[in-house]
Design a protein around this motif. Structure first.
Motif, PDB file in Angstrom:
ATOM      1  N   TYR A 262      32.403  32.917  41.260  1.00 41.24           N
ATOM      2  CA  TYR A 262      32.260  33.175  39.821  1.00 41.24           C
ATOM      3  C   TYR A 262      31.473  32.059  39.143  1.00 41.24           C
ATOM      4  CZ  TYR A 262      33.429  34.077  34.959  1.00 41.24           C
ATOM      5  OH  TYR A 262      33.355  34.308  33.610  1.00 41.24           O
TER       6      TYR A 262
ATOM      7  N   LEU B 176      32.072  39.098  45.064  1.00 46.48           N
ATOM      8  CA  LEU B 176      32.371  39.668  43.751  1.00 46.48           C
ATOM      9  C   LEU B 176      31.932  41.125  43.626  1.00 46.48           C
ATOM     10  CD1 LEU B 176      31.506  36.642  41.433  1.00 46.48           C
ATOM     11  CD2 LEU B 176      33.757  37.411  42.196  1.00 46.48           C
TER      12      LEU B 176
ATOM     13  N   MET C  94      35.790  39.463  39.097  1.00 46.39           N
ATOM     14  CA  MET C  94      36.479  38.226  39.451  1.00 46.39           C
ATOM     15  C   MET C  94      37.946  38.318  39.060  1.00 46.39           C
ATOM     16  SD  MET C  94      37.849  35.112  38.178  1.00 46.39           S
ATOM     17  CE  MET C  94      37.216  35.044  36.523  1.00 46.39           C
TER      18      MET C  94
ATOM     19  N   THR D  73      32.754  39.137  35.341  1.00 50.62           N
ATOM     20  CA  THR D  73      34.078  38.661  34.924  1.00 50.62           C
ATOM     21  C   THR D  73      35.173  39.650  35.313  1.00 50.62           C
ATOM     22  OG1 THR D  73      33.092  37.428  33.100  1.00 50.62           O
ATOM     23  CG2 THR D  73      35.453  37.900  32.940  1.00 50.62           C
TER      24      THR D  73
END
Length: 110
Positions: free
Chosen positions: A62, A11, A28, A25
């Motif tokens: 995630y 990530l 991802m 977020t």
């Protein structure tokens, strides 16, 4: 092909307990868009399968990074600290998180 097990690297995040969840977020989402299987409709069956596996790995990264307890366990795993099931059951979530935060503060002091 084996994918990298370091979910922080997947990530593109710093390998530490404290995380900016908006950045988690965002990273991802960008990866999912870039490697979505629909983007590889003309690819070979092997390439399509690889993209499906990679998307699943991004989803798992995630899930782990988003959960403070799983993130802490993953950090320990990356540092070769092995927890037995008895150990993880005996520790409360709050205690575990406090220890990780104290460890990061200690590292910052150095």
């Amino acid at each position: 092909m084996q994918f990298e097990h370091n979910y922080f690297q997947i990530l593109e995040l710093p390998q530490c307990f404290s995380q900016d969840m908006e950045l988690v977020t965002e990273n991802m989402t960008q990866l999912q868009k870039a490697f979505h299987p629909d983007n590889f409709a003309q690819a070979s069956p092997q390439e399509k399968q690889l993209m499906i596996q990679y998307s699943a790995t991004v989803n798992e990264a995630y899930r782990v990074i988003s959960d403070p307890l799983l993130r802490a366990i993953h950090l320990l795993d990356l540092n070769d600290v092995v927890l037995s099931s008895e150990t993880t059951q005996a520790l409360s979530k709050d205690f575990f998180l406090e220890q990780m935060e104290l460890r990061e503060r200690f590292d910052d002091i150095r």
